[in-house]
Design an enzyme around this catalytic site. Structure first.
Site, PDB file in Angstrom:
ATOM      1  N   ARG A  61       0.855  -1.182   0.000  1.00 32.83           N
ATOM      2  CA  ARG A  61       0.000   0.000   0.000  1.00 32.83           C
ATOM      3  C   ARG A  61       0.894   1.236   0.000  1.00 32.83           C
ATOM      4  O   ARG A  61       1.905   1.273   0.710  1.00 32.83           O
ATOM      5  CB  ARG A  61      -0.924   0.033   1.227  1.00 32.83           C
ATOM      6  CG  ARG A  61      -2.102  -0.920   1.166  1.00 32.83           C
ATOM      7  CD  ARG A  61      -3.130  -0.506   0.098  1.00 32.83           C
ATOM      8  NE  ARG A  61      -4.291  -1.373   0.075  1.00 32.83           N
ATOM      9  CZ  ARG A  61      -4.439  -2.449  -0.703  1.00 32.83           C
ATOM     10  NH1 ARG A  61      -3.477  -2.794  -1.540  1.00 32.83           N
ATOM     11  NH2 ARG A  61      -5.551  -3.157  -0.665  1.00 32.83           N
ATOM     12  N   GLU A 114      -3.766   7.474  -4.256  1.00 24.06           N
ATOM     13  CA  GLU A 114      -4.138   6.990  -5.596  1.00 24.06           C
ATOM     14  C   GLU A 114      -5.511   7.534  -5.984  1.00 24.06           C
ATOM     15  O   GLU A 114      -6.386   7.613  -5.123  1.00 24.06           O
ATOM     16  CB  GLU A 114      -4.221   5.450  -5.594  1.00 24.06           C
ATOM     17  CG  GLU A 114      -2.896   4.788  -5.417  1.00 24.06           C
ATOM     18  CD  GLU A 114      -3.019   3.260  -5.286  1.00 24.06           C
ATOM     19  OE1 GLU A 114      -4.082   2.713  -5.630  1.00 24.06           O
ATOM     20  OE2 GLU A 114      -2.055   2.642  -4.845  1.00 24.06           O
ATOM     21  N   HIS A 166      -1.162   0.257  -9.829  1.00 26.83           N
ATOM     22  CA  HIS A 166      -1.780  -0.699  -8.904  1.00 26.83           C
ATOM     23  C   HIS A 166      -2.385  -1.893  -9.659  1.00 26.83           C
ATOM     24  O   HIS A 166      -3.594  -2.147  -9.601  1.00 26.83           O
ATOM     25  CB  HIS A 166      -2.844  -0.009  -8.031  1.00 26.83           C
ATOM     26  CG  HIS A 166      -3.115  -0.746  -6.744  1.00 26.83           C
ATOM     27  ND1 HIS A 166      -3.547  -0.113  -5.595  1.00 26.83           N
ATOM     28  CD2 HIS A 166      -3.039  -2.065  -6.428  1.00 26.83           C
ATOM     29  CE1 HIS A 166      -3.710  -1.020  -4.640  1.00 26.83           C
ATOM     30  NE2 HIS A 166      -3.410  -2.203  -5.123  1.00 26.83           N
TER      31      HIS A 166
HETATM   32  C1  DGY Z   1      -5.512  -6.111  -2.872  1.00 27.06           C
HETATM   33  O1  DGY Z   1      -6.253  -7.058  -3.172  1.00 27.06           O
HETATM   34  O2  DGY Z   1      -5.502  -5.637  -1.746  1.00 27.06           O
HETATM   35  C2  DGY Z   1      -4.608  -5.575  -3.930  1.00 27.06           C
HETATM   36  O3  DGY Z   1      -4.019  -4.382  -3.584  1.00 27.06           O
HETATM   37  C3  DGY Z   1      -5.312  -5.440  -5.253  1.00 27.06           C
HETATM   38  O4  DGY Z   1      -5.296  -6.679  -5.782  1.00 27.06           O
END
Ligand code: DGY
Length: 316
Positions: A234, A263, A281
């Site tokens: 993240r 984002e 992402h």
């Molecule tokens: C998640 O699933 O948390 C990812 O960041 C996106 O696939």
């Protein structure tokens, strides 16, 4: 039969559990993201919701849902930092996510970033596309080797372990750090020690108040000037201003980032930073994996609505 709000378009096969149980799917035709106010309004009239990591499922949304008949939120993601799970638990709204189905795909992408950042792939491609390639140059686009180096994994969940498996094929020495001892070879108790030792640092922690800005100026200062930082976890786990400083000054060698603070806005200093690979992402973005994620989120919602114990239920 129940009404289930699905906030965005999902692969058709992912919606099958909802169809099979005869639920009514409530969905916008235009696939525009719901604003916070729109979510609050829409959630009052449904029994379940399937959301994405971009939907802010905060206390206001959950209270609006619980004031109606909302019983379950299934997020088509493994990370759930967009959901106020504590409030959901207080209100008796179950939350499901998608563990397990995206590990390999996300690990593939982390490895892509390890390779691309180390070998300066983005800069080299940019030069080629811009007509700046004057021919094979012995001293041009010299990156750093990945094979035989030390990989430091921060966090040692399922995705990190998949990255470790891939690293074996590159003859990397794999170290990992986690809050508690894992009992596995390569465990390093101190994050500082891992950062100072690794040639490639790859982040695999969930976003929590403890991991927010886990990697800031001090931590980047511990890394080798030859080191590469990869983040597929993240964005807010990294202090982006400090990272831009480190890349601009040569404090670290390169970065590969799939996630960003705020984002879809990307810090302009990162956009301009040298030796940096940036992706929007897409860690889990394959047809097969996104279908499995959608299906698992929908299945969790169906399980809760039917009174079954969903295997992917979050237990805060
Ligand atoms: C998640 O699933 O948390 C990812 O960041 C996106 O696939």
């Amino acid at each position: 039969m129940a009404r289930v709000l699905v906030t965005r378009q999902l692969p058709a096969a992912g919606l099958e559990p909802l169809h099979q149980e005869g639920h009514t799917i409530v969905q916008r035709l235009d696939d525009e993201p719901f604003s916070h106010d729109e979510l609050v309004a829409a959630v009052g009239d449904v029994d379940g919701m399937v959301c994405l990591l971009t939907d802010p499922i905060d206390g206001a949304v959950l209270r609006a849902g619980a004031a109606g008949r909302l019983r379950v939120v299934g997020t088509a993601a493994v990370g759930f930092d967009n959901i106020d799970v504590a409030t959901a638990a207080e209100l008796g709204v179950a939350v499901c996510n998608t563990p397990g189905v995206l590990d390999k795909t996300t690990a593939d992408l982390a490895f892509l970033l390890i390779l691309a950042a180390s070998r300066l792939a983005s800069e080299a491609e940019r030069d080629l596309r811009a007509g700046r390639w004057g021919g094979w140059g012995f001293m041009d686009h010299l990156g750093r080797d990945v094979h035989g180096t030390v990989l430091g994994l921060v966090g040692y969940g399922r995705i990190a372990r998949e990255v470790a498996r891939r690293a074996e094929g590159f003859a990397m020495e794999v170290l990992h750090h986690a809050r508690r001892t894992t009992g596995f070879p390569g465990y390093v108790a101190g994050l500082d020690e891992l950062l100072a030792t690794a040639d490639v640092v790859s982040l695999h922690v969930p976003l929590t108040e403890e991991t927010r800005r886990l990697v800031g100026a001090r931590e980047l200062g511990l890394m080798k000037p030859t080191a590469v930082l990869v983040n597929t976890a993240r964005g807010p786990v990294v202090d982006e201003e400090a990272l831009a400083d480190a890349l601009e000054s040569g404090g670290i060698y390169a970065a590969g980032l799939d996630v960003f603070d705020g984002e879809p806005v990307v810090n302009p200093r990162l956009l301009a930073a040298p030796r940096t690979v940036l992706l929007p992402h897409i860690g889990s973005a394959t047809i097969g994996t996104r279908t499995k994620m959608a299906r698992l989120a929908c299945q969790g919602v169906c399980d809760v609505l039917a009174g079954r114990t969903a295997p992917n239920l979050l237990r805060p």
